[in-house]
Design a protein around this motif. Structure first.
Motif, PDB file in Angstrom:
ATOM      1  N   LEU A  93       0.829  -1.205   0.000  1.00  0.00           N
ATOM      2  CA  LEU A  93       0.000   0.000   0.000  1.00  0.00           C
ATOM      3  C   LEU A  93       0.864   1.256   0.000  1.00  0.00           C
ATOM      4  O   LEU A  93       0.582   2.225  -0.730  1.00  0.00           O
ATOM      5  N   ILE A  94       1.927   1.236   0.820  1.00  0.00           N
ATOM      6  CA  ILE A  94       2.813   2.399   0.877  1.00  0.00           C
ATOM      7  C   ILE A  94       3.492   2.619  -0.467  1.00  0.00           C
ATOM      8  O   ILE A  94       3.594   3.755  -0.955  1.00  0.00           O
ATOM      9  N   SER A  95       3.951   1.563  -1.079  1.00  0.00           N
ATOM     10  CA  SER A  95       4.650   1.674  -2.362  1.00  0.00           C
ATOM     11  C   SER A  95       3.707   2.162  -3.466  1.00  0.00           C
ATOM     12  O   SER A  95       4.101   2.972  -4.313  1.00  0.00           O
ATOM     13  N   GLN A  96       2.486   1.692  -3.480  1.00  0.00           N
ATOM     14  CA  GLN A  96       1.522   2.131  -4.491  1.00  0.00           C
ATOM     15  C   GLN A  96       1.199   3.606  -4.336  1.00  0.00           C
ATOM     16  O   GLN A  96       1.044   4.324  -5.334  1.00  0.00           O
ATOM     17  N   MET A  97       1.104   4.075  -3.081  1.00  0.00           N
ATOM     18  CA  MET A  97       0.852   5.499  -2.865  1.00  0.00           C
ATOM     19  C   MET A  97       2.024   6.348  -3.350  1.00  0.00           C
ATOM     20  O   MET A  97       1.850   7.503  -3.727  1.00  0.00           O
TER      21      MET A  97
ATOM     22  N   LEU B 196      12.205   7.398  -2.551  1.00  0.00           N
ATOM     23  CA  LEU B 196      12.938   6.128  -2.594  1.00  0.00           C
ATOM     24  C   LEU B 196      12.008   4.923  -2.643  1.00  0.00           C
ATOM     25  O   LEU B 196      12.426   3.839  -3.050  1.00  0.00           O
ATOM     26  N   TRP B 197      10.735   5.111  -2.228  1.00  0.00           N
ATOM     27  CA  TRP B 197       9.781   4.007  -2.301  1.00  0.00           C
ATOM     28  C   TRP B 197       9.569   3.548  -3.744  1.00  0.00           C
ATOM     29  O   TRP B 197       9.127   2.421  -3.975  1.00  0.00           O
TER      30      TRP B 197
ATOM     31  N   ASP C 239      -2.455   8.258   9.076  1.00  0.00           N
ATOM     32  CA  ASP C 239      -2.313   9.362   8.128  1.00  0.00           C
ATOM     33  C   ASP C 239      -2.087   8.867   6.705  1.00  0.00           C
ATOM     34  O   ASP C 239      -1.646   9.624   5.842  1.00  0.00           O
ATOM     35  N   LEU C 240      -2.389   7.566   6.468  1.00  0.00           N
ATOM     36  CA  LEU C 240      -2.226   6.978   5.132  1.00  0.00           C
ATOM     37  C   LEU C 240      -0.814   7.225   4.596  1.00  0.00           C
ATOM     38  O   LEU C 240      -0.626   7.543   3.427  1.00  0.00           O
ATOM     39  N   GLY C 241       0.160   7.070   5.463  1.00  0.00           N
ATOM     40  CA  GLY C 241       1.545   7.289   5.058  1.00  0.00           C
ATOM     41  C   GLY C 241       2.459   6.246   5.661  1.00  0.00           C
ATOM     42  O   GLY C 241       2.036   5.360   6.414  1.00  0.00           O
ATOM     43  N   ALA C 242       3.732   6.380   5.311  1.00  0.00           N
ATOM     44  CA  ALA C 242       4.702   5.379   5.740  1.00  0.00           C
ATOM     45  C   ALA C 242       5.333   5.689   7.087  1.00  0.00           C
ATOM     46  O   ALA C 242       5.900   4.799   7.714  1.00  0.00           O
ATOM     47  N   VAL C 243       5.242   6.948   7.523  1.00  0.00           N
ATOM     48  CA  VAL C 243       5.980   7.360   8.717  1.00  0.00           C
ATOM     49  C   VAL C 243       5.608   6.544   9.955  1.00  0.00           C
ATOM     50  O   VAL C 243       6.500   6.019  10.646  1.00  0.00           O
TER      51      VAL C 243
END
Length: 374
Positions: A47-51, A109-110, A176-180
């Motif tokens: 999911l993170i990579s697709q975003m 970088l993702w 937050d729909l993010g990778a952090v």
């Protein structure tokens, strides 16, 4: 007390010896943290990579690198871990943490195939080196088959517990729909694992184990009574659930009834009492068997109690080792086996109270007090 000053070529570690060391539990909990962090991260990674705009092929590069990481993990386990066990575990964790930190200031970088491949390799290395190196550490103590199998079984429960990690990772991702948040939690698991491993020193079990002996006076108990006390809560819970289901099928609202609430409180109280009795029984049986005859195969009563009630699969594993110890003592006296290890293993995982009753019956016979035919 048993002689534990023999040279390392003659040592034979028991399960109790392993469980009585800090290094075993350092490896256990660090492995648990890495399993939780790795399972959670790999769940939301797509999911993170697709975003970040990565394609399915780019995401596949990460998993391909993760597979190759098992080769690097095997190299560290078989070549490095035998001499420098702690370094073999900590080094890939630190490299993985450095690579993961790079994602936070540079989200682009993702979508980088080269960087994802590198991250996949170190990620796979971390997940591979632990199970392989742990097996090597345990073998170094030259344990018997049952002791080795039980020690490895307890460590394998970290994989079972990590099955709950995707729930937490999904919740963090939804913040937050993010990778952090996800990467931060992953880094926290890596850091805690390193903190646990640093004080562990030499992780190999190639020296003589530390002698320990905490005897208690042996006591005879009814195996039937012990089993009934421990099996009563699940039976009552099952009967209560069946009763509520039958009443609800007849359109009767029993969930809010005062009688139902009182019964629920009664069952809860019985369950708590049975749990306390389980802890008491495990504490006593370890001390009483030590009082009957000293053995390095026995944990101290407090350690046995804590492992039985806190460690997943800890109780079945302890029951199996107690059964093997009682059979060994019977053979030393020239008698036959007191207990069937096969049936003990089956009941330990299906219905532990029955296995506990079998152990108590065999313990009574080993004390020379006779068996309880009930």
């Amino acid at each position: 007390m048993e002689n534990t000053s023999a040279p390392s070529s003659n040592i034979e570690w028991t399960l109790a010896d392993f469980l009585s060391t800090y290094r075993y539990w350092a490896v256990f909990f660090s492995s648990l943290l890495l399993a939780i962090g790795g399972q959670g991260f790999s769940t939301v990674f797509p999911l993170i990579s697709q975003m970040a705009g990565s394609s399915a092929q780019t995401i596949g590069i990460f998993y391909f690198g993760s597979t190759l990481g098992w080769v690097a993990g095997a190299f560290l386990a078989f070549i490095v871990a035998s001499r420098h066990g702690r370094s073999a575990l900590i080094s890939p964790i630190l490299v993985c943490a450095i690579v993961a930190i790079s994602f936070l200031p540079a989200p682009a970088l993702w979508g980088s195939p080269a960087f994802l491949f590198l991250f996949g390799v170190v990620f796979g290395t971390v997940r591979a080196v632990f199970p392989l190196a742990i097996a090597i550490f345990l073998v170094g103590g030259r344990p018997g088959k049952i002791d080795f199998g039980c020690a490895l079984t307890l460590l394998s429960t970290t994989i079972l517990i990590s099955a709950f990690a995707p729930i937490g990772a999904s919740w963090l991702y939804g913040l937050d729909l993010g990778a952090v948040p996800v990467v931060s939690a992953f880094l926290a698991c890596l850091l805690l694992a390193v903190i646990l491993l640093v004080p562990a020193g030499n992780l190999a079990f190639d020296e003589a184990p530390r002698p320990r002996h905490t005897p208690l006076a042996p006591r005879r108990r009814s195996p039937l009574l012990v089993a009934v006390i421990l099996v009563m809560p699940p039976i009552l819970i099952f009967l209560m659930a069946i009763g509520v289901h039958l009443f609800q099928a007849n359109d009767a609202d029993v969930t809010s009834s005062p009688v139902t609430l009182l019964l629920a409180l009664l069952v809860f109280g019985i369950a708590v009492a049975a749990f306390i009795y389980l802890a008491y029984w495990v504490y006593r049986i370890h001390g009483e068997l030590a009082g009957a005859a000293r053995s390095q195969r026995l944990l101290t009563p407090l350690a046995g109690m804590l492992i039985a009630i806190l460690v997943p699969l800890g109780l079945p594993v302890l029951v199996m080792t107690l059964g093997d110890l009682l059979n060994h003592r019977a053979r030393d006296r020239g008698d036959g086996s007191l207990i069937s290890i096969a049936w003990l293993g089956i009941w330990s995982f299906i219905l532990p109270p029955v296995a506990i009753g079998m152990i108590q019956n065999a313990a009574n016979e080993s004390y020379g007090m006779g068996s309880d035919s009930a």
